[in-house]
Design an enzyme around this catalytic site. Structure first.
Site, PDB file in Angstrom:
ATOM      1  NE  ARG A  49      -2.696   0.372   3.461  1.00 46.76           N
ATOM      2  CZ  ARG A  49      -2.096   0.799   4.585  1.00 46.76           C
ATOM      3  NH1 ARG A  49      -1.634   2.044   4.664  1.00 46.76           N
ATOM      4  NH2 ARG A  49      -1.969  -0.014   5.616  1.00 46.76           N
ATOM      5  CE1 TYR A 101     -18.488   9.321 -16.258  1.00 41.90           C
ATOM      6  CE2 TYR A 101     -16.966   9.466 -14.408  1.00 41.90           C
ATOM      7  CZ  TYR A 101     -17.889   8.747 -15.149  1.00 41.90           C
ATOM      8  OH  TYR A 101     -18.206   7.470 -14.796  1.00 41.90           O
ATOM      9  CG  ASP A 173     -10.242  14.143 -16.691  1.00 41.46           C
ATOM     10  OD1 ASP A 173      -9.425  13.548 -17.422  1.00 41.46           O
ATOM     11  OD2 ASP A 173     -11.319  13.637 -16.336  1.00 41.46           O
ATOM     12  CE  LYS A 198     -12.552   6.051 -19.319  1.00 44.09           C
ATOM     13  NZ  LYS A 198     -12.862   5.787 -17.895  1.00 44.09           N
TER      14      LYS A 198
END
Length: 382
Positions: A49, A101, A173, A198
């Site tokens: 982590r 979005y 973004d 993406k």
């Protein structure tokens, strides 16, 4: 490695041969914990982590590709956005672009606002509105350029100048453009966000997100969030994104060639209204696109008039898949009002300019003539 051309960086940044075995691919370290060398000492890793060798390689590559100070990989794009706004506190003001979005709107309106953070949406294509919306407690301006799904551009450099004059940071973004076609940090932005799902991954087989910071303070902040809140990308997902990055420049070239061809075809079709693709010279923001982007990408949207027309169009497609997401090698088509912005109220969708007749296309790397023929026959269905 910053002196190398972009295609060289994509293949080699963070992807040097393994010093132990000489493997040319980054090893996949599927280990949750690492042996310590003593009390309070380690070989650079203690628990995945907090850090993992595979993730380290990806994060280094992301920073190089975006020209940032540090990269940070998360479980999804939404987790990355949540990590970015985690640096805010109750009473702070977050200024967000109007037509982002729908998942971002859901995160801000249903989760982040509960922390006492004030959120305001503004049309950032109008710089005067951005300036007017700034308050003494504004700490972050967040935007997409191009926006999802209307492909509205924001002048990133101009917004950054306005923000910095008030001591405000700017997050962008950059998912739709990818690092190949736009570098917000070079334009003045402070933080870049990607849904690595993406174009960075490029094969529709992994979920992930990333933040690229521009200062040592960003590195410290985002490392803390990764370690304290978790939400870090798994080693296997990191491996997939590293694989995808190697071919991203080649894929983006084909994506863009096909995207331009599809947009040019649709620009003269009588059944298509309000085609949104800044790569067309007739687009009102074409000059801005030329100035701040290295290309126009393969995302576009169009209005087919009614929801019924959209349903017939989607049902008739043979190559394009009726599916959410974008940036994979395959072409996708989706009805924005019931997919990306399904959780946004009808009133907010109207304010954003998202109609019941809007279709978003993610143009893949198939043969462009086949793609145009598929769209042509689907448009004949209504």
């Amino acid at each position: 490695m910053s002196e190398y051309k972009y295609s060289t960086l994509a293949v080699h940044a963070g992807q040097h041969p393994d010093p132990l075995t000489g493997a040319v691919n980054v090893p996949l370290y599927l280990s949750s914990t690492f042996e310590l060398t003593g009390i309070g000492t380690d070989r650079g890793w203690d628990y995945s982590r907090a850090g993992n060798p595979t993730r380290d390689r990806l994060e280094f590559a992301l920073a190089k590709l975006e020209g940032g100070y540090s990269g940070h990989a998360f479980t999804s794009g939404m987790a990355a956005i949540a990590a970015m706004v985690a640096m805010l506190k109750a009473g702070d003001h977050l200024l967000c672009a109007l037509d982002v979005y729908g998942g971002t709107v859901r995160l801000f309106n249903e989760v982040i606002v509960r922390y006492g953070i004030e959120i305001e949406y503004v049309d950032m294509s109008d710089l005067a509105l951005v300036e007017k919306a700034i308050r003494p407690n504004t700490k972050l301006i967040y935007l997409e350029s191009p926006s999802n799904p209307r492909m509205v551009l924001t002048d990133i450099a101009a917004v950054a100048r306005i923000a910095h004059a008030h001591g405000i940071e700017v997050g962008v973004d950059n998912t739709f453009m990818s690092p190949c076609l736009q570098n917000p940090i070079a334009l003045g932005a402070d933080i870049v966000m990607h849904s690595t799902t993406k174009y960075l991954n490029g094969h529709s087989d992994g979920i992930g997100g990333a933040l690229i910071g521009s200062t040592p303070e960003h590195k410290e902040r985002f490392l803390l969030v990764q370690k304290a809140a978790g939400g870090v990308m798994s080693p296997f997902e990191c491996f997939l994104v590293l694989r995808g990055i190697k071919t991203m420049p080649l894929r983006i070239k084909q994506h863009e060639e096909n995207g331009r061809a599809v947009a040019e075809y649709l620009s003269t079709h009588p059944k298509v209204k309000n085609l949104n693709y800044p790569g067309l010279k007739t687009h009102p923001q074409y000059e801005l696109a030329v100035r701040q982007q290295k290309g126009f990408g393969s995302m576009l949207s169009m209005d087919l008039g009614t929801r019924e027309n959209c349903a017939k169009f989607l049902a008739a497609l043979k190559i394009f898949l009726n599916a959410e997401s974008l940036g994979g090698v395959e072409s996708l088509a989706s009805h924005s009002a019931t997919t990306t912005h399904a959780t946004v109220t009808a009133e907010d969708r109207e304010a954003m300019g998202i109609t019941e007749g809007m279709i978003r296309l993610s143009v893949g790397i198939e043969d462009k003539e086949d793609l145009i023929a598929d769209i042509e026959q689907a448009l004949a269905a209504f």
